[in-house]
Design a protein around this motif. Structure first.
Motif, PDB file in Angstrom:
ATOM      1  N   GLN A  65       0.831  -1.204   0.000  1.00  0.00           N
ATOM      2  CA  GLN A  65       0.000   0.000   0.000  1.00  0.00           C
ATOM      3  C   GLN A  65       0.865   1.252   0.000  1.00  0.00           C
ATOM      4  O   GLN A  65       0.601   2.211  -0.739  1.00  0.00           O
ATOM      5  N   ALA A  66       1.895   1.267   0.832  1.00  0.00           N
ATOM      6  CA  ALA A  66       2.765   2.441   0.913  1.00  0.00           C
ATOM      7  C   ALA A  66       3.524   2.661  -0.391  1.00  0.00           C
ATOM      8  O   ALA A  66       3.596   3.793  -0.889  1.00  0.00           O
ATOM      9  N   VAL A  67       4.079   1.600  -0.958  1.00  0.00           N
ATOM     10  CA  VAL A  67       4.812   1.735  -2.224  1.00  0.00           C
ATOM     11  C   VAL A  67       3.870   2.237  -3.316  1.00  0.00           C
ATOM     12  O   VAL A  67       4.209   3.145  -4.080  1.00  0.00           O
ATOM     13  N   ALA A  71       4.628   5.996  -4.360  1.00  0.00           N
ATOM     14  CA  ALA A  71       5.617   5.986  -5.435  1.00  0.00           C
ATOM     15  C   ALA A  71       5.192   5.282  -6.716  1.00  0.00           C
ATOM     16  O   ALA A  71       6.044   4.984  -7.549  1.00  0.00           O
ATOM     17  N   ARG A  72       3.918   5.032  -6.937  1.00  0.00           N
ATOM     18  CA  ARG A  72       3.540   4.248  -8.116  1.00  0.00           C
ATOM     19  C   ARG A  72       3.926   4.916  -9.427  1.00  0.00           C
ATOM     20  O   ARG A  72       4.157   4.251 -10.417  1.00  0.00           O
ATOM     21  N   GLN A  79      10.595   3.322  -6.140  1.00  0.00           N
ATOM     22  CA  GLN A  79       9.663   2.465  -5.407  1.00  0.00           C
ATOM     23  C   GLN A  79      10.426   1.584  -4.408  1.00  0.00           C
ATOM     24  O   GLN A  79       9.992   1.418  -3.269  1.00  0.00           O
ATOM     25  N   TRP A  80      11.576   1.054  -4.840  1.00  0.00           N
ATOM     26  CA  TRP A  80      12.405   0.275  -3.923  1.00  0.00           C
ATOM     27  C   TRP A  80      12.890   1.155  -2.774  1.00  0.00           C
ATOM     28  O   TRP A  80      12.971   0.697  -1.632  1.00  0.00           O
ATOM     29  N   GLU A 182      20.667  14.869   2.833  1.00  0.00           N
ATOM     30  CA  GLU A 182      20.095  14.214   1.657  1.00  0.00           C
ATOM     31  C   GLU A 182      21.015  13.076   1.229  1.00  0.00           C
ATOM     32  O   GLU A 182      22.220  13.258   1.120  1.00  0.00           O
ATOM     33  N   VAL A 183      20.428  11.881   1.003  1.00  0.00           N
ATOM     34  CA  VAL A 183      21.229  10.732   0.569  1.00  0.00           C
ATOM     35  C   VAL A 183      20.937  10.327  -0.876  1.00  0.00           C
ATOM     36  O   VAL A 183      21.741   9.651  -1.498  1.00  0.00           O
ATOM     37  N   ALA A 184      19.803  10.762  -1.410  1.00  0.00           N
ATOM     38  CA  ALA A 184      19.473  10.434  -2.797  1.00  0.00           C
ATOM     39  C   ALA A 184      18.321  11.285  -3.297  1.00  0.00           C
ATOM     40  O   ALA A 184      17.477  11.740  -2.513  1.00  0.00           O
ATOM     41  N   SER A 185      18.300  11.483  -4.591  1.00  0.00           N
ATOM     42  CA  SER A 185      17.170  12.105  -5.269  1.00  0.00           C
ATOM     43  C   SER A 185      16.803  11.156  -6.404  1.00  0.00           C
ATOM     44  O   SER A 185      17.601  10.930  -7.310  1.00  0.00           O
ATOM     45  N   ILE A 186      15.610  10.569  -6.314  1.00  0.00           N
ATOM     46  CA  ILE A 186      15.158   9.595  -7.302  1.00  0.00           C
ATOM     47  C   ILE A 186      13.800  10.027  -7.809  1.00  0.00           C
ATOM     48  O   ILE A 186      12.854  10.138  -7.024  1.00  0.00           O
ATOM     49  N   GLY A 187      13.679  10.237  -9.098  1.00  0.00           N
ATOM     50  CA  GLY A 187      12.416  10.694  -9.666  1.00  0.00           C
ATOM     51  C   GLY A 187      11.993  11.991  -9.002  1.00  0.00           C
ATOM     52  O   GLY A 187      12.761  12.956  -8.945  1.00  0.00           O
ATOM     53  N   ASN A 188      10.781  12.026  -8.483  1.00  0.00           N
ATOM     54  CA  ASN A 188      10.261  13.220  -7.825  1.00  0.00           C
ATOM     55  C   ASN A 188      10.380  13.177  -6.308  1.00  0.00           C
ATOM     56  O   ASN A 188       9.664  13.895  -5.612  1.00  0.00           O
ATOM     57  N   HIS A 189      11.259  12.321  -5.797  1.00  0.00           N
ATOM     58  CA  HIS A 189      11.437  12.209  -4.360  1.00  0.00           C
ATOM     59  C   HIS A 189      12.874  12.520  -3.951  1.00  0.00           C
ATOM     60  O   HIS A 189      13.818  12.177  -4.662  1.00  0.00           O
TER      61      HIS A 189
END
Length: 192
Positions: A65-67, A71-72, A79-80, A182-189
């Motif tokens: 549900q959270a993923v 992050a769908r 998502q990972w 900050e440790v990562a920027s992935i897509g819009n997160h």
């Protein structure tokens, strides 16, 4: 439950019944197997296999549900990463110790929950819309199943973040973000 705890209890019970068969009748009456006696040999957190399977299925469902909701529309690595944040929190003493408790922490408080979907008042079940939503729901469930299995085995997915405990979308700038690295920027997160 510690490995072998159930087996030790079974051996102990077997020894009592073997001993009882060679004792006089009066001594046999005094030899009673009680819950108090067994409690020393069976762990407090003992669960049957069925109970463990139900617990795992519930944990996977909460993670899916959270993923899905968080992050769908993100790249698979995002998502990972969301799954990793939740599992990192489960391991942390600062958060609840189950996936469902982490995902739905403060869900009873409007706009004060850990994950926005949990307290937005809408259904948390995914994949009921168009074909893209159903495909995203299935993918979220697959990621959740693999991530949870790896978590139980003490492993992590190669795309997962091992230290991230927080994330937000790039469209917002929460006040708490400046307190973390900050440790990562992935897509819009952005992950912290």
């Amino acid at each position: 439950m510690a490995r072998g705890t159930h087996a030790i209890g079974s051996i102990f019970i077997g020894a009592i019944f073997s001993l009882a068969s060679i004792l006089p009748a009066q001594a046999q009456d005094e030899l009673v197997l009680t819950a108090d006696l067994l409690s020393d040999y069976v762990a407090d957190d003992f669960m049957t296999t069925e109970q463990r399977k139900e617990l795992a299925a519930g944990e996977v469902h909460c993670l899916a549900q959270a993923v899905y909701h968080e992050a769908r529309g993100e790249p698979e690595s995002g998502q990972w990463a969301v799954a990793s944040v939740i599992l990192n929190r489960v391991e942390s003493r600062a958060y609840p110790d189950t996936v469902c408790d982490v995902v739905f922490q403060n869900a009873h408080l409007a706009n004060r929950c850990q994950f926005s979907f949990a307290c937005d008042g809408r259904s948390d079940e995914g994949g009921r819309g168009n074909i893209i939503d159903r495909e995203s729901w299935v993918k979220s469930n697959v990621i959740a199943q693999v991530a949870y299995r790896q978590f139980l085995d003490g492993e992590r997915h190669e795309d997962g973040l091992t230290t991230a405990m927080h994330f937000h979308t790039t469209s917002v700038s929460p006040s708490w973000a400046s307190a973390y690295a900050e440790v990562a920027s992935i897509g819009n997160h952005i992950f912290y």
